[in-house]
Design a protein around this motif. Sequence first.
Motif, PDB file in Angstrom:
ATOM      1  N   CYS A 192      -7.977   3.216   4.734  1.00 40.99           N
ATOM      2  CA  CYS A 192      -7.393   4.103   3.740  1.00 40.99           C
ATOM      3  C   CYS A 192      -7.664   3.545   2.341  1.00 40.99           C
ATOM      4  O   CYS A 192      -8.164   2.434   2.191  1.00 40.99           O
ATOM      5  N   THR A 193      -7.326   4.319   1.329  1.00 43.18           N
ATOM      6  CA  THR A 193      -7.600   3.961  -0.055  1.00 43.18           C
ATOM      7  C   THR A 193      -6.324   3.469  -0.729  1.00 43.18           C
ATOM      8  O   THR A 193      -5.399   4.258  -0.945  1.00 43.18           O
ATOM      9  N   ASN A 213      -6.805   3.178  -8.488  1.00 41.83           N
ATOM     10  CA  ASN A 213      -7.487   3.070  -7.196  1.00 41.83           C
ATOM     11  C   ASN A 213      -8.010   1.643  -7.117  1.00 41.83           C
ATOM     12  O   ASN A 213      -8.880   1.255  -7.899  1.00 41.83           O
ATOM     13  N   SER A 222      -9.324   0.237  -4.276  1.00 41.40           N
ATOM     14  CA  SER A 222     -10.104   0.064  -3.051  1.00 41.40           C
ATOM     15  C   SER A 222     -11.300  -0.845  -3.326  1.00 41.40           C
ATOM     16  O   SER A 222     -11.786  -0.918  -4.456  1.00 41.40           O
ATOM     17  N   ALA A 247      -1.151   4.218   0.382  1.00 37.97           N
ATOM     18  CA  ALA A 247      -2.426   4.778   0.813  1.00 37.97           C
ATOM     19  C   ALA A 247      -2.548   6.202   0.278  1.00 37.97           C
ATOM     20  O   ALA A 247      -1.638   7.005   0.449  1.00 37.97           O
ATOM     21  N   ARG A 248      -3.660   6.495  -0.374  1.00 43.24           N
ATOM     22  CA  ARG A 248      -3.865   7.832  -0.940  1.00 43.24           C
ATOM     23  C   ARG A 248      -3.837   8.906   0.148  1.00 43.24           C
ATOM     24  O   ARG A 248      -3.303   9.993  -0.053  1.00 43.24           O
ATOM     25  N   GLU A 249      -4.379   8.600   1.310  1.00 39.89           N
ATOM     26  CA  GLU A 249      -4.549   9.602   2.359  1.00 39.89           C
ATOM     27  C   GLU A 249      -3.239  10.088   2.961  1.00 39.89           C
ATOM     28  O   GLU A 249      -3.128  11.255   3.347  1.00 39.89           O
ATOM     29  N   ASN A 250      -2.239   9.201   3.071  1.00 38.04           N
ATOM     30  CA  ASN A 250      -1.002   9.611   3.744  1.00 38.04           C
ATOM     31  C   ASN A 250       0.281   9.211   3.001  1.00 38.04           C
ATOM     32  O   ASN A 250       1.380   9.481   3.476  1.00 38.04           O
TER      33      ASN A 250
END
Length: 139
Positions: free
Chosen positions: A21-22, A49, A51, A90-93
């Motif tokens: 994840c990011t 960000n 990452s 996490a950006r995704e979730n």
Amino acid sequence: MNSSRPYLVRALYEWIVDNDCTPHMLVNSEFPAVQVPQGFASDGQIVLNVSPSAVRQLHMDNEAVSFEGRFGGVPHTLYVPVGAILGIYARENGQGMVFDLEASLEDDEAIELESDDDLPPPDSEPPRPTGRPSLKVVK
């Protein structure tokens, strides 16, 4: 006792990256010594960000997080004292952790100067805690 925040930030960063994840950090851009591009902050906060593919020379220690990143294609060196980190997720979730606001060292020193008269004698022991220990749930 040392603050747990830098340890938690590093652990959550690793956990987010390990899960593909990011990692994003929410930062108080008005905290003393923060170096972020101000044009990208909004309401005293900025989301970064962090990452591995977005930053270079990432360094995390107990005092600060520093790295090189690009904003609008322009490279910048960023420096974020650990106390300025308001959250990492996490950006995704959205999974991660949000932290309480932390006073800057300057504020802590001012409080210590004001409250020296209230300190117990140095040879006295602190009171023993009563009741059952419990963990604080962090949302």
